[in-house]
Motif scaffolding. Structure first.
Motif: not given
Lengths: 123, 123, 123, 123
Positions: C11, C13, C48-50, C88, C90
């Motif tokens: 998480d 952010y 890492y991304f969405p 967001q 990671s």
């Protein structure tokens, strides 16, 4: 596997219940036990203190395929044992089947609440 | 097993003690060690810093079947070592018997407190 | 052992930096890496991304016997990669020697700060 | 390894969405799943309750090399299942490839927000 059979909660500490500005929440600690098995979990709770011998073997049940939670001021669970507000203690939660244990505390000692959450420790 | 023999607390950081609007709480960090064994735990604490060599082997004891806690401004524990407010450090807590270690911080730098809680890391 | 060689922070952010009533704190995320070894840790960070491919292999060093920390808005670490406020992401933090990784976030979006702290996940 | 195939979130609990003084944030819970593999993760979510049989096998996908998150009031994920505000539940998140799972809750029931964050439990 659906968790572990022995869990430790080190930082047990009951906050005051009704102080501060909270209207909807009551200060409390909560122990949550998830039982994903198809059998009931027979749990025993040991309570450790800084300055006296532990109180061991307090019984608790979690039905098959259920999450059950109790607060640390619940006299149905702790019966004769009063966990005083502001006193440090620890818990060892032992089960005959695999479970997962989480601890939460909501403190409303001031005008705004403060959350604390940890998984128990299992080995 | 009743835990592990080596635990790491990465994010050590002493908050100010008396700032903000808290009346009942004092800003602090606390290290809690649970010893469920029937022997005393002989603990040694190593303190790591960003910019100097670690201070190793600070002694601490936890009696059999007890939870004991110390604050990071406790000069009875840290003696010559002053962990300054606002300075980053890490701890490695080593014991001769299995223990479980948890870390808590209460920050009252503003009008309302903020809690932080983590289990130590053990391998 | 002094930890693990691969850690995950799920998480990530970035909170806003200067909003709210905080005077002494700046909203931020911080990654803390403890290296208890006698060799320097050569770390690589994957982000890492969405909705886009990961950015891999950002280098970072932690000297022997030191705790080092970086904020996620530190362009000395992330260089060309801007981790936007409110997005967001990671992290996978990989090291050539065993380390312990913790994540912290301080959000001051409102008048009072909110803390969030987790150990990284290692397997 | 890039995590585990089964994760437990014990303390699921939806906070109210729009109460309190928050302007920028909406009270919510969020489940974050990191998939570092080169294949898509096919996830199934089981929801456990205190007082009724679990709802099992809710499908969710995380593309290769992505972090994906969903809120527990997302009817695209939970479809017929309404997780009511203020009701306790637990999740078991199962994947066909290794993933890492984290849980976050933002409560704005009072004037200032309170954060809660935990890694899931994996065994």
């Amino acid at each position: 596997m659906n968790g572990k059979k022995s869990w430790y909660i080190v930082d047990g500490y009951r906050p005051p219940e009704n102080k501060g500005g909270a209207e909807d929440y009551v200060g409390h600690e909560c122990i949550m036990i998830l039982n994903c098995n198809d059998e009931e979990a027979h749990v025993e709770i040991d309570v450790y203190f800084p300055d006296q011998e532990p109180v061991k073997g307090i019984p608790y049940q979690v039905p098959a395929r259920r999450i059950r939670a109790f607060r640390t001021n619940d006299r149905n669970v702790f019966k004769d044992l009063e966990l005083d507000v502001g006193r440090q203690y620890s818990l060892n939660i032992r089960s005959d089947v695999d479970v997962v244990v989480q601890y939460g505390r909501l403190d409303i000692n001031q005008d705004n609440m403060a959350y604390m959450a940890t998984l128990g420790y299992s080995d």
